[in-house]
Design a protein around this motif. Structure first.
Motif, mmCIF file in Angstrom:
data_model
loop_
_atom_site.group_PDB
_atom_site.id
_atom_site.type_symbol
_atom_site.label_atom_id
_atom_site.label_comp_id
_atom_site.label_asym_id
_atom_site.label_seq_id
_atom_site.Cartn_x
_atom_site.Cartn_y
_atom_site.Cartn_z
ATOM 1 N N ARG A 1 29.889 -30.248 11.101
ATOM 2 C CA ARG A 1 30.527 -31.225 11.992
ATOM 3 C C ARG A 1 29.593 -31.611 13.135
ATOM 4 O O ARG A 1 29.680 -32.719 13.670
ATOM 5 N N ASN A 2 28.722 -30.692 13.502
ATOM 6 C CA ASN A 2 27.824 -30.919 14.633
ATOM 7 C C ASN A 2 26.596 -30.021 14.466
ATOM 8 O O ASN A 2 26.496 -28.971 15.088
ATOM 9 N N PRO A 3 25.642 -30.448 13.633
ATOM 10 C CA PRO A 3 24.526 -29.551 13.299
ATOM 11 C C PRO A 3 23.616 -29.197 14.473
ATOM 12 O O PRO A 3 23.008 -28.131 14.482
ATOM 13 N N ASN A 4 23.468 -30.113 15.449
ATOM 14 C CA ASN A 4 22.550 -29.867 16.564
ATOM 15 C C ASN A 4 21.144 -29.521 16.066
ATOM 16 O O ASN A 4 20.484 -28.615 16.590
ATOM 17 N N LEU A 5 20.726 -30.242 15.042
ATOM 18 C CA LEU A 5 19.379 -30.137 14.488
ATOM 19 C C LEU A 5 18.804 -31.544 14.360
ATOM 20 O O LEU A 5 19.506 -32.462 13.939
ATOM 21 N N LEU A 6 17.539 -31.688 14.698
ATOM 22 C CA LEU A 6 16.863 -32.970 14.563
ATOM 23 C C LEU A 6 15.592 -32.790 13.749
ATOM 24 O O LEU A 6 14.953 -31.730 13.793
ATOM 25 N N PRO B 1 13.103 -29.061 22.271
ATOM 26 C CA PRO B 1 12.508 -29.932 23.296
ATOM 27 C C PRO B 1 12.261 -29.191 24.606
ATOM 28 O O PRO B 1 12.998 -28.282 24.978
ATOM 29 N N SER B 2 11.202 -29.610 25.312
ATOM 30 C CA SER B 2 10.912 -29.010 26.607
ATOM 31 C C SER B 2 11.986 -29.399 27.619
ATOM 32 O O SER B 2 12.667 -30.414 27.479
ATOM 33 N N ASP C 1 9.192 -32.141 11.385
ATOM 34 C CA ASP C 1 9.550 -30.775 11.755
ATOM 35 C C ASP C 1 11.015 -30.704 12.176
ATOM 36 O O ASP C 1 11.584 -31.675 12.680
ATOM 37 N N LEU C 2 11.603 -29.515 12.002
ATOM 38 C CA LEU C 2 12.977 -29.275 12.422
ATOM 39 C C LEU C 2 12.995 -28.804 13.872
ATOM 40 O O LEU C 2 12.254 -27.896 14.252
ATOM 41 N N TRP C 3 13.864 -29.411 14.675
ATOM 42 C CA TRP C 3 14.008 -29.068 16.084
ATOM 43 C C TRP C 3 15.445 -28.637 16.339
ATOM 44 O O TRP C 3 16.383 -29.273 15.868
ATOM 45 N N VAL C 4 15.618 -27.558 17.096
ATOM 46 C CA VAL C 4 16.959 -27.100 17.462
ATOM 47 C C VAL C 4 17.287 -27.632 18.854
ATOM 48 O O VAL C 4 16.455 -27.597 19.770
ATOM 49 N N ILE C 5 18.508 -28.129 19.025
ATOM 50 C CA ILE C 5 18.930 -28.710 20.302
ATOM 51 C C ILE C 5 20.338 -28.226 20.639
ATOM 52 O O ILE C 5 21.029 -27.652 19.801
ATOM 53 N N ASP C 6 20.746 -28.497 21.866
ATOM 54 C CA ASP C 6 22.125 -28.294 22.331
ATOM 55 C C ASP C 6 22.597 -26.853 22.144
ATOM 56 O O ASP C 6 23.326 -26.534 21.213
ATOM 57 N N HIS C 7 22.207 -26.009 23.082
ATOM 58 C CA HIS C 7 22.529 -24.584 23.000
ATOM 59 C C HIS C 7 23.631 -24.163 23.965
ATOM 60 O O HIS C 7 23.852 -22.968 24.171
ATOM 61 N N VAL D 1 18.621 -19.989 25.875
ATOM 62 C CA VAL D 1 18.485 -20.042 24.413
ATOM 63 C C VAL D 1 17.284 -20.891 24.015
ATOM 64 O O VAL D 1 16.587 -20.589 23.037
ATOM 65 N N SER D 2 17.007 -21.937 24.767
ATOM 66 C CA SER D 2 15.797 -22.714 24.501
ATOM 67 C C SER D 2 14.557 -21.844 24.666
ATOM 68 O O SER D 2 13.632 -21.897 23.847
ATOM 69 N N GLY D 3 14.534 -21.018 25.716
ATOM 70 C CA GLY D 3 13.400 -20.115 25.916
ATOM 71 C C GLY D 3 13.263 -19.100 24.804
ATOM 72 O O GLY D 3 12.152 -18.794 24.351
ATOM 73 N N LEU D 4 14.382 -18.571 24.333
ATOM 74 C CA LEU D 4 14.339 -17.632 23.207
ATOM 75 C C LEU D 4 13.858 -18.325 21.939
ATOM 76 O O LEU D 4 13.077 -17.751 21.164
ATOM 77 N N ALA D 5 14.331 -19.547 21.713
ATOM 78 C CA ALA D 5 13.930 -20.290 20.511
ATOM 79 C C ALA D 5 12.425 -20.456 20.461
ATOM 80 O O ALA D 5 11.790 -20.222 19.412
ATOM 81 N N ARG D 6 11.825 -20.853 21.572
ATOM 82 C CA ARG D 6 10.372 -21.038 21.595
ATOM 83 C C ARG D 6 9.645 -19.727 21.324
ATOM 84 O O ARG D 6 8.625 -19.706 20.623
#
Length: 254
Positions: free
Chosen positions: A136-141, A64-65, A146-152, A52-57
């Motif tokens: 409850r747990n956005p998993n966004l920073l 994050p890398s 800039d907005l970063w997506v984390i925890d997939h 999912v990190s690879g798809l997000a990029r």
């Protein structure tokens, strides 16, 4: 495959959630959030993180890398916390390292997300059936504005049903996704346009390249897919099938 670096020091646990990730330092002088292979969720969570990190990029989102963290028994010897020591000893080998973003802060709903960013996040979560981006747990920073997506790791949960063998991709392709609790539901405007843009960026070759980033050591054999390459091909089939439908997308076909 994602780069491999050796852990040189365990710094501190992150006591959020049940997996007890930790901050570590590595031989490349980087600082990472380490998600342990020995945690209760198992290796497939690490696989989902990489995919999912690879798809997000590839669809234009910031995330994050990643690296594969080589963890040796020597690291556990200097850890006083017995729970952490046990987790390290259960996680010798390759673990997942997520680049630590110092000074980042969580999404609070009032910060701008940029043109189309919210819709792209929602599209990604719908496509990968992510059930863990709620208030409850956005998993966004937010980091440097800039907005970063984390925890997939809660995405692609179809693979947790593979203990008896690879299941039917058509079932995942048709699986609906409920946006009711999504943290960005109200901000995800222009979803149909984003769907057209993002769909043009993804295909079987892209999915195969994303799967190539997953270490062999995390691809546990299942009946019908006994080798890492066979398991990668199974994931690709599931993603291709999902991309060919729109039952999962809020609003349906663009």
């Amino acid at each position: 495959m994602i780069p491999t670096v050796a852990v040189t020091r365990y710094v501190t646990p992150l006591r959020e959630g049940g997996s007890l990730p930790g901050i570590v330092e590595a031989e490349d002088l980087g600082t990472y959030v380490c998600k342990f292979r020995g945690a209760g969720q198992g290796l497939r969570v690490l696989v989902a993180e990489v995919i999912v990190s690879g798809l997000a990029r590839r669809i234009g989102l910031r995330t994050p890398s990643l690296v594969a963290l080589q963890l040796d028994a020597d690291i556990a010897r200097y850890e006083a916390d017995e729970e952490v020591q046990d987790l390290i000893n259960a996680s010798l080998g390759l673990n997942l390292g997520i680049d630590f973003l110092p000074g980042a802060f969580g999404f609070d709903g009032d910060l701008p997300t940029g043109d189309g960013v919210a819709a792209r996040v929602l599209w990604l979560d719908a496509f990968t059936a992510n059930v863990d981006r709620t208030w409850r747990n956005p998993n966004l920073l937010f980091w440097h504005g800039d907005l970063w997506v984390i925890d997939h790791g809660a995405s692609l949960y179809f693979h947790h049903a593979w203990s008896g063998g690879v299941t039917d991709p058509a079932r995942f392709a048709a699986l609906p996704w409920d946006p009711a609790d999504h943290v960005l539901r109200e901000k995800a405007v222009g979803l149909a346009e984003v769907d057209r843009e993002v769909s043009a960026l993804l295909d079987e070759d892209v999915f195969a390249a994303v799967l190539d980033e997953v270490p062999d050591a995390w691809l546990e054999p299942v009946p019908g897919a006994e080798t890492p390459d066979a398991l990668r091909a199974a994931y690709v089939r599931f993603l291709v099938a999902r991309l060919g439908t729109r039952q999962w997308l809020p609003g349906g076909v663009a």
